[in-house]
Design a protein around this motif. Structure first.
Motif, PDB file in Angstrom:
ATOM      1  N   GLN A  40     -20.715  -1.840 -32.320  1.00 39.25           N
ATOM      2  CA  GLN A  40     -20.434  -0.685 -33.405  1.00 39.25           C
ATOM      3  C   GLN A  40     -19.379  -0.793 -33.926  1.00 39.25           C
ATOM      4  O   GLN A  40     -18.177  -0.789 -33.302  1.00 39.25           O
ATOM      5  CB  GLN A  40     -20.989   0.411 -32.641  1.00 39.25           C
ATOM      6  CG  GLN A  40     -22.528   0.506 -32.024  1.00 39.25           C
ATOM      7  CD  GLN A  40     -22.813   1.832 -31.860  1.00 39.25           C
ATOM      8  OE1 GLN A  40     -22.063   2.551 -31.015  1.00 39.25           O
ATOM      9  NE2 GLN A  40     -24.051   2.427 -32.016  1.00 39.25           N
ATOM     10  N   THR A  41     -19.227  -0.603 -35.046  1.00 39.48           N
ATOM     11  CA  THR A  41     -17.809  -0.256 -36.011  1.00 39.48           C
ATOM     12  C   THR A  41     -17.687   0.957 -36.576  1.00 39.48           C
ATOM     13  O   THR A  41     -18.616   1.330 -37.059  1.00 39.48           O
ATOM     14  CB  THR A  41     -17.495  -1.558 -36.958  1.00 39.48           C
ATOM     15  OG1 THR A  41     -18.713  -1.556 -37.902  1.00 39.48           O
ATOM     16  CG2 THR A  41     -17.549  -2.935 -36.330  1.00 39.48           C
ATOM     17  N   ILE A  53     -16.606  -0.855 -30.828  1.00 40.27           N
ATOM     18  CA  ILE A  53     -17.179  -0.479 -29.560  1.00 40.27           C
ATOM     19  C   ILE A  53     -17.891  -1.740 -29.096  1.00 40.27           C
ATOM     20  O   ILE A  53     -19.020  -2.174 -29.427  1.00 40.27           O
ATOM     21  CB  ILE A  53     -18.129   0.827 -29.523  1.00 40.27           C
ATOM     22  CG1 ILE A  53     -17.438   2.013 -30.086  1.00 40.27           C
ATOM     23  CG2 ILE A  53     -18.385   0.982 -28.184  1.00 40.27           C
ATOM     24  CD1 ILE A  53     -16.215   2.468 -29.452  1.00 40.27           C
ATOM     25  N   ARG A  54     -17.357  -2.206 -27.965  1.00 41.23           N
ATOM     26  CA  ARG A  54     -17.855  -3.679 -27.577  1.00 41.23           C
ATOM     27  C   ARG A  54     -18.112  -3.256 -25.998  1.00 41.23           C
ATOM     28  O   ARG A  54     -17.008  -2.938 -24.991  1.00 41.23           O
ATOM     29  CB  ARG A  54     -16.991  -4.698 -27.548  1.00 41.23           C
ATOM     30  CG  ARG A  54     -16.720  -5.201 -28.980  1.00 41.23           C
ATOM     31  CD  ARG A  54     -15.982  -6.523 -29.001  1.00 41.23           C
ATOM     32  NE  ARG A  54     -15.976  -7.148 -30.298  1.00 41.23           N
ATOM     33  CZ  ARG A  54     -15.005  -6.966 -31.132  1.00 41.23           C
ATOM     34  NH1 ARG A  54     -13.857  -6.450 -30.901  1.00 41.23           N
ATOM     35  NH2 ARG A  54     -15.020  -7.624 -32.486  1.00 41.23           N
ATOM     36  N   GLY A 114     -19.228  -0.705 -24.425  1.00 40.58           N
ATOM     37  CA  GLY A 114     -18.753   0.705 -24.195  1.00 40.58           C
ATOM     38  C   GLY A 114     -17.333   1.133 -24.356  1.00 40.58           C
ATOM     39  O   GLY A 114     -16.756   2.257 -24.081  1.00 40.58           O
ATOM     40  N   SER A 115     -16.365   0.065 -24.676  1.00 42.77           N
ATOM     41  CA  SER A 115     -14.939   0.027 -24.687  1.00 42.77           C
ATOM     42  C   SER A 115     -14.594  -0.068 -26.199  1.00 42.77           C
ATOM     43  O   SER A 115     -14.922  -1.214 -26.918  1.00 42.77           O
ATOM     44  CB  SER A 115     -14.190  -0.967 -23.953  1.00 42.77           C
ATOM     45  OG  SER A 115     -14.676  -0.638 -22.597  1.00 42.77           O
ATOM     46  N   PRO A 116     -13.701   0.788 -26.580  1.00 40.08           N
ATOM     47  CA  PRO A 116     -13.250   0.536 -28.038  1.00 40.08           C
ATOM     48  C   PRO A 116     -12.016  -0.261 -28.296  1.00 40.08           C
ATOM     49  O   PRO A 116     -11.270  -0.470 -27.377  1.00 40.08           O
ATOM     50  CB  PRO A 116     -12.639   2.067 -28.379  1.00 40.08           C
ATOM     51  CG  PRO A 116     -12.142   2.514 -27.034  1.00 40.08           C
ATOM     52  CD  PRO A 116     -13.081   2.088 -25.895  1.00 40.08           C
ATOM     53  N   THR A 117     -12.150  -1.008 -29.287  1.00 43.85           N
ATOM     54  CA  THR A 117     -11.189  -1.890 -29.639  1.00 43.85           C
ATOM     55  C   THR A 117     -10.755  -1.964 -31.080  1.00 43.85           C
ATOM     56  O   THR A 117     -11.599  -1.908 -31.909  1.00 43.85           O
ATOM     57  CB  THR A 117     -11.661  -3.507 -29.403  1.00 43.85           C
ATOM     58  OG1 THR A 117     -12.138  -3.369 -27.840  1.00 43.85           O
ATOM     59  CG2 THR A 117     -10.647  -4.539 -29.544  1.00 43.85           C
TER      60      THR A 117
END
Length: 320
Positions: free
Chosen positions: A5-6, A36-37, A39-42
């Protein structure tokens, strides 16, 4: 949840980081894109306008003052371009080096690992190189990145370069550079088209110098071929016209192996007798290379060089 998700964080305006009186970074506005990859934001992208950044080179590392606390901790791995979509409008930076200050300006957009296109400008009022001042240096470059390899093309100029101790004076040097760097930014390959109105070394002078210089190497060693011509020359006791020089060069230390042994000292390496810097002089490549070695020399050429230190192809200096 699976997939990616972006989203974009709210646009920030009037950004200032550091001492309010002398901030390390300011920006008119900025927008951060995240994904969101697992469950972690990048962070995947940054858009910004009117950016002003201050940096200093300290012990070989660039520091941005208070901004350093917001950057990822050093991983110990070699530098690599981040997988980041960047869109910059009027981004400026002052970089203080031990030998002078450089002003940079970048406009461009695209992914830094491939697809980025932009314009890079650099200005340095005075840089000291080997104790000699380079004045009025400017660069106006097209910058692009393809497959993690930055490519720069454009003119580089200076008003002058002078070494009083060596009695060297270069008036108005300029060149058009076309170079490709590796991802770690520590190797380069390309060429430059040189234009030098006047070069003086003591009482000797060259006028109307032009030509091309190729380069291929890195921080420890760079070499290439050159083709230089001068319209006129004046030396002690005479003058002339139509001087030309074609050959090869090498700048840097003697090549070393994994254990830091000097490779050129043993015949189990292709660097054996390949030349290098000895006591601040460039030793001749004595291998059979056609470009900068003895590949095109006759037996008489080799005999003359080993006996008297010079022939129609080259001359030896210093410890040679």
């Amino acid at each position: 949840m699976t997939g990616v998700q972006t989203c974009a964080l709210p646009i920030l305006e009037k950004i200032s980081i550091g001492d309010p009186a002398h901030p390390d970074l300011t920006a008119d506005w900025a927008e951060i894109l995240i994904a969101i990859r697992g469950g972690s934001p990048t962070v995947t992208g940054v858009r910004a306008g009117g950016v002003k950044l201050r940096g200093r080179l300290i012990d070989g590392t660039v520091s941005f003052g208070s901004v350093d606390r917001l950057l990822p901790a050093p991983s110990g791995k070699p530098f690599a371009l981040p997988d980041l979509d960047l869109d910059l409008n009027d981004a400026r930076m002052r970089l203080d080096l031990p030998n002078g200050a450089v002003g940079l300006k970048l406009d461009g957009r695209g992914n830094l690992t491939g697809g980025f296109r932009g314009k890079l400008a650099a200005v340095a009022p005075e840089l000291t190189i080997g104790g000699c001042p380079l004045r009025g240096a400017t660069a106006w470059l097209d910058l692009s990145v393809t497959d993690k390899a930055p490519h720069i093309v454009g003119p580089v100029r200076a008003t002058g370069f002078a070494c009083p101790d060596a009695k060297l004076d270069l008036a108005g040097p300029q060149a058009r550079v076309d170079a490709v760097l590796n991802e770690a930014l520590n190797r380069w390959k390309g060429s430059m088209r040189l234009d030098l109105p006047r070069a003086a070394l003591g009482a000797n002078r060259l006028d109307g110098v032009s030509g091309t210089i190729g380069f291929d190497g890195g921080r420890t060693r760079t070499g290439g071929d050159l083709r230089i011509a001068a319209k006129a020359l004046a030396v002690s006791g005479g003058s002339g016209q139509g001087l030309s020089l074609t050959g090869a060069y090498r700048i840097g230390d003697t090549p070393r192996g994994f254990a830091l042994q000097e490779e050129a000292l043993t015949d189990d390496s292709t660097a054996f007798l390949s030349g290098g810097v000895v006591d601040n002089f460039l030793a001749k490549n004595l291998r059979g290379d056609v470009t900068d070695g003895l590949g095109n020399w006759s037996e008489g050429d080799i005999t003359a060089f080993l006996k008297g230190g010079r022939n129609d192809h080259s001359a030896a200096f210093g410890g040679m």
